[in-house]
Design a protein around this motif. Structure first.
Motif, PDB file in Angstrom:
ATOM      1  N   THR A  34       0.839  -1.204   0.000  1.00 34.44           N
ATOM      2  CA  THR A  34       0.000   0.000   0.000  1.00 34.44           C
ATOM      3  C   THR A  34       0.868   1.246   0.000  1.00 34.44           C
ATOM      4  O   THR A  34       0.602   2.206  -0.743  1.00 34.44           O
ATOM      5  CB  THR A  34      -0.930   0.000   1.217  1.00 34.44           C
ATOM      6  N   MET A  35       1.922   1.251   0.803  1.00 27.99           N
ATOM      7  CA  MET A  35       2.798   2.425   0.874  1.00 27.99           C
ATOM      8  C   MET A  35       3.499   2.681  -0.453  1.00 27.99           C
ATOM      9  O   MET A  35       3.660   3.832  -0.874  1.00 27.99           O
ATOM     10  CB  MET A  35       3.836   2.234   1.979  1.00 27.99           C
ATOM     11  N   ARG A  36       3.912   1.619  -1.123  1.00 27.70           N
ATOM     12  CA  ARG A  36       4.612   1.815  -2.390  1.00 27.70           C
ATOM     13  C   ARG A  36       3.681   2.293  -3.492  1.00 27.70           C
ATOM     14  O   ARG A  36       4.127   2.867  -4.490  1.00 27.70           O
ATOM     15  CB  ARG A  36       5.309   0.517  -2.833  1.00 27.70           C
ATOM     16  N   ASN A  37       2.394   2.064  -3.331  1.00 29.38           N
ATOM     17  CA  ASN A  37       1.413   2.578  -4.288  1.00 29.38           C
ATOM     18  C   ASN A  37       0.870   3.947  -3.887  1.00 29.38           C
ATOM     19  O   ASN A  37       0.068   4.530  -4.616  1.00 29.38           O
ATOM     20  CB  ASN A  37       0.248   1.596  -4.425  1.00 29.38           C
ATOM     21  N   SER A  38       1.296   4.429  -2.733  1.00 29.41           N
ATOM     22  CA  SER A  38       0.775   5.689  -2.199  1.00 29.41           C
ATOM     23  C   SER A  38       1.659   6.860  -2.607  1.00 29.41           C
ATOM     24  O   SER A  38       2.758   6.691  -3.158  1.00 29.41           O
ATOM     25  CB  SER A  38       0.673   5.608  -0.673  1.00 29.41           C
ATOM     26  N   PHE A  39       1.178   8.062  -2.312  1.00 25.64           N
ATOM     27  CA  PHE A  39       1.913   9.276  -2.684  1.00 25.64           C
ATOM     28  C   PHE A  39       1.562  10.377  -1.695  1.00 25.64           C
ATOM     29  O   PHE A  39       0.404  10.525  -1.292  1.00 25.64           O
ATOM     30  CB  PHE A  39       1.538   9.717  -4.101  1.00 25.64           C
ATOM     31  N   LEU A  40       2.591  11.149  -1.302  1.00 28.33           N
ATOM     32  CA  LEU A  40       2.410  12.264  -0.365  1.00 28.33           C
ATOM     33  C   LEU A  40       2.796  13.573  -1.020  1.00 28.33           C
ATOM     34  O   LEU A  40       3.901  13.699  -1.565  1.00 28.33           O
ATOM     35  CB  LEU A  40       3.254  12.040   0.890  1.00 28.33           C
ATOM     36  N   VAL A  41       1.909  14.535  -0.953  1.00 27.81           N
ATOM     37  CA  VAL A  41       2.223  15.919  -1.309  1.00 27.81           C
ATOM     38  C   VAL A  41       2.474  16.668  -0.008  1.00 27.81           C
ATOM     39  O   VAL A  41       1.553  16.889   0.777  1.00 27.81           O
ATOM     40  CB  VAL A  41       1.081  16.585  -2.093  1.00 27.81           C
ATOM     41  N   SER A  42       3.719  17.013   0.247  1.00 26.36           N
ATOM     42  CA  SER A  42       4.073  17.803   1.424  1.00 26.36           C
ATOM     43  C   SER A  42       3.907  19.272   1.069  1.00 26.36           C
ATOM     44  O   SER A  42       4.671  19.832   0.284  1.00 26.36           O
ATOM     45  CB  SER A  42       5.526  17.511   1.830  1.00 26.36           C
ATOM     46  N   ALA A  43       2.877  19.888   1.632  1.00 27.60           N
ATOM     47  CA  ALA A  43       2.489  21.247   1.228  1.00 27.60           C
ATOM     48  C   ALA A  43       2.865  22.255   2.311  1.00 27.60           C
ATOM     49  O   ALA A  43       2.318  22.230   3.416  1.00 27.60           O
ATOM     50  CB  ALA A  43       0.990  21.309   0.957  1.00 27.60           C
TER      51      ALA A  43
END
Length: 533
Positions: free
Chosen positions: A392-401
Motif C-alpha cells: 500500500t505504501m509503495r502505491n501511495s503518494f504524499l504531497v508535502s504542502a
C-alpha cells in the motif's frame, strides 16, 4: 458553514471600521487638478483594477478560514466543522473504527492535529493512499506556565517564543490571546474539560522603544532580546488592581519583586487575565485549572492590493496550504464524489512543524502511520496477506504542502536566478540535493502531470548554494513511511512575520492543483512503466 464564516468575518471587519471595497470613495476636491496632472498617462481615464467580485472564491474562503483559526486548536476545530458539514464522520482513536468504501471520516489528536480521509467506492486492498500533508501551527509567542510579571508599575505577560518568528514584527501591534483552557466546572469540583478560548479585543501590546532613546536603531538595526524585550503589557498595576477591586493590596508601582495580592504567594497568572478568560468562557476564574495560550494579532485577514490581488494575513504559513488541501478533499471528483475513486484520498494536518515535528502530534510522531495502519487493516478485513502495508505504501503518494519564498523585488539577489518563484505563477516544486526536501525527478513529474491534465501552471525552487535551506514534513514522513513524496508550496512574502502576504490567484491555483492531484493521480501513475520508485 461557509455562510457562518462570512458572517463572523463581516462582524470582525465592521468592528474595526474597515471600509468595504464596494463602498463609495470619499469625494476628492482636487480630482480635476489630479486628472489634469496625469492627463498624459495611459491610465488617466480609469485605473486598471480587478473588481473584488472577481477575486477567486478560494481566496475569499481562505480569508474567512484564517479569521476563524487564530491557533492550531482553532484551525483544527474549524476544519472539523467543515468536514462534519460535508458528511465526514468523526472517529476517536480510543474507539473501534468502522470504515467502508464510499465512506468519509476524520479524527483529531490533542485538538491541534487532524487527519481526514475518504475511501473510494472502487477501492481494493493494496491500492494507494493519496495524501496531502500540511501543518496547523505558526510561529508566535506562547504564555509561560508562570506568566505573571510586575515591572516598573506595569502588568506584563511572560512569553516564550515558539518557532522561528520575525519577532520584531510583533511590536506595536494590537494583540490578544487564544488557545486551549483546562477547566473544572462546578462548585466542589466536577470533571476536567478542554475548551477553546479566543479574546477578540486587543488586550496586549509590545511597545517599541522611542527613537530618542535608541538613536542608532535605523543605522545599526533593531537589537531584540527575546527574553527581556518581548513581554507584552497587559495593564498598569494600579488600573489592573482597581479593575479587580484589589487596590488596597496592589503592589507598589515601582516594586520590582512584588508580593502576592493575596496570602503572600505570587499568582502564576495575573488575576486580571484570568478574569478576562473567565468572562469569555462563561465560568468562574477559580474553575480555570491550566491553559495553553498564544499571543495573537487581532487585525483580521483581508484581500488587499490596488488590484485586489493579495491576501494580507497572519498564519498564511501554513494555513493557506491546509485550507487548499481541505477544499480539494471536499470537492474532488465533483463535490467530493467517490464513485470513480479506486484509492483513499487523505489530508493530514500536523501541529509542531515549526519546532521540528518531533512530538506525538507532529509529523515525526505516529499519528499518520497509526491512521494508515488502522485503515488498511479494516479495509482488508484484518487480512494477514503478505506485505499488505508495504505494498500500500509503495502505491501511495504524499504531497508535502508548505509555503515557499516568493521573489522579493527589493532583495532579488537572495534568489538563484533560474529558481526565483513568482507570485501568480503557480505552485512551487521545492528541490534540494541535501534532502531538505523530499522531491525527486519522479515525484516532481507525477505531481506536474496531475496539474498538466488541467492546464495548471507550476514553477521550481532551489535555494542558493551560499544560503541555508529550511525543511518540511516531507523528508520526515518520506523516511518514516517509505512513501513517494513531493514538496510543494504557494509563493509568499514576509514568511514568519506577524503579517504575511501572498497572491489571490496562487490560492486558486493551489486548490485546483490539489484537486487535480486527487482526481488524476491514479491515471498519471499508471502511465509509468518499469520504473523503480
Amino acid at each position: 458553514n461557509t455562510r457562518a464564516f462570512s458572517v463572523a468575518y463581516t462582524k470582525t471587519r465592521d468592528s474595526y471600521g474597515l471600509r468595504s471595497p464596494t463602498m463609495p470613495m470619499l469625494s476628492n476636491p482636487n480630482k480635476k487638478r489630479l486628472t489634469a496632472r496625469f492627463a498624459s498617462s495611459p491610465a488617466s481615464n480609469k485605473l486598471p483594477s480587478t473588481p473584488l467580485s472577481r477575486v477567486p472564491t478560494a481566496a475569499n474562503e481562505l480569508v474567512e478560514f484564517i479569521n476563524e483559526s487564530w491557533t492550531s486548536y482553532h484551525a483544527t476545530a474549524t476544519t472539523s466543522r467543515m468536514l462534519a458539514a460535508a458528511g465526514f464522520v468523526q472517529l476517536s482513536e480510543r474507539d473501534e473504527w468502522s470504515i467502508a468504501p464510499g465512506g468519509k471520516y476524520f479524527f483529531t489528536r490533542n485538538m491541534s492535529s487532524i487527519v481526514a480521509f475518504a475511501v473510494g467506492e472502487k477501492y481494493v486492498p493494496g491500492n494507494g493512499i493519496h495524501i496531502i500533508g500540511a501543518h496547523t501551527d505558526s510561529p508566535c509567542p506562547k504564555l509561560k506556565p508562570v506568566s505573571s510579571i510586575i515591572k516598573s508599575g506595569f502588568l506584563e505577560v511572560g512569553v516564550q517564543t515558539y518557532g522561528g518568528g520575525l519577532w520584531h514584527t510583533w511590536f506595536d501591534r494590537d494583540l490578544s490571546v487564544a488557545g486551549k483552557v483546562v477547566l473544572r466546572r462546578g462548585i466542589g469540583g466536577g470533571q476536567l474539560s478542554q475548551e477553546l478560548v479566543q479574546v477578540d479585543r486587543p488586550i496586549l501590546r509590545i511597545p517599541t522603544l522611542a527613537i530618542h532613546l535608541d538613536r542608532n536603531v535605523n543605522t545599526e538595526g533593531f537589537r531584540l532580546n527575546v527574553e527581556s524585550h518581548l513581554a507584552p503589557i497587559l495593564a498598569t498595576a494600579i488600573k489592573g488592581a482597581l479593575g479587580l477591586g484589589l487596590a488596597a493590596s496592589c503592589p507598589s508601582a515601582h516594586d520590582e519583586d512584588p508580593k502576592s495580592y493575596e496570602k503572600g504567594k505570587k499568582p502564576a497568572h495575573h488575576p486580571l487575565l484570568l478574569e478576562i478568560l473567565a468572562e469569555e468562557l462563561d465560568c468562574d476564574a477559580d474553575e480555570i485549572v491550566d491553559f495553553e495560550l498564544e499571543v495573537c494579532d487581532v487585525q483580521p485577514s483581508v484581500i488587499g492590493g490596488a488590484a485586489h490581488e493579495f491576501i494580507y494575513s497572519g498564519r498564511l504559513d501554513n494555513l493557506a496550504s491546509a485550507f487548499c488541501a481541505l477544499k480539494a478533499l471536499l470537492e474532488a471528483g465533483g463535490d467530493g464524489s467517490l464513485d470513480e475513486e479506486s484509492g483513499v484520498r487523505m489530508v493530514a494536518m500536523f501541529d509542531n512543524e515549526e519546532v521540528g515535528s518531533g512530538s506525538a502530534i507532529g509529523a515525526g510522531g505516529t499519528i499518520l502511520a497509526d491512521a494508515i495502519t488502522r485503515i488498511i487493516r479494516i479495509l482488508c478485513n484484518n487480512s494477514h496477506e503478505e506485505g499488505i502495508f508495504e505494498r500500500t505504501m509503495r502505491n501511495s503518494f504524499l504531497v508535502s504542502a508548505d509555503m515557499a519564498h516568493a521573489l522579493h523585488p527589493n532583495y532579488a539577489d537572495k534568489h538563484e536566478a533560474n529558481h526565483a518563484p513568482k507570485i501568480h505563477a503557480g505552485l512551487v516544486v521545492k528541490q534540494n540535493a541535501n534532502q531538505r526536501y523530499a522531491t525527486n525527478a519522479v515525484t516532481a513529474t507525477l505531481f506536474r502531470e496531475c496539474g498538466a491534465k488541467n492546464d495548471i501552471p507550476i514553477q521550481d525552487f532551489v535555494v542558493r548554494n551560499d544560503m541555508g535551506c529550511g525543511s518540511t514534513i516531507g523528508p520526515i514522513l518520506s523516511a518514516n513511511l517509505g512513501i513517494r513524496t513531493v514538496d510543494v508550496g504557494v509563493p509568499q512574502l514576509s514568511m514568519h512575520s506577524v503579517r504575511e502576504m501572498c497572491g489571490t490567484e496562487d490560492i486558486d491555483i493551489c486548490y485546483r492543483h490539489f484537486k487535480a492531484f486527487y482526481e488524476n493521480f491514479a491515471t498519471v501513475s499508471s502511465e509509468f512503466t518499469d520504473i523503480d520508485f
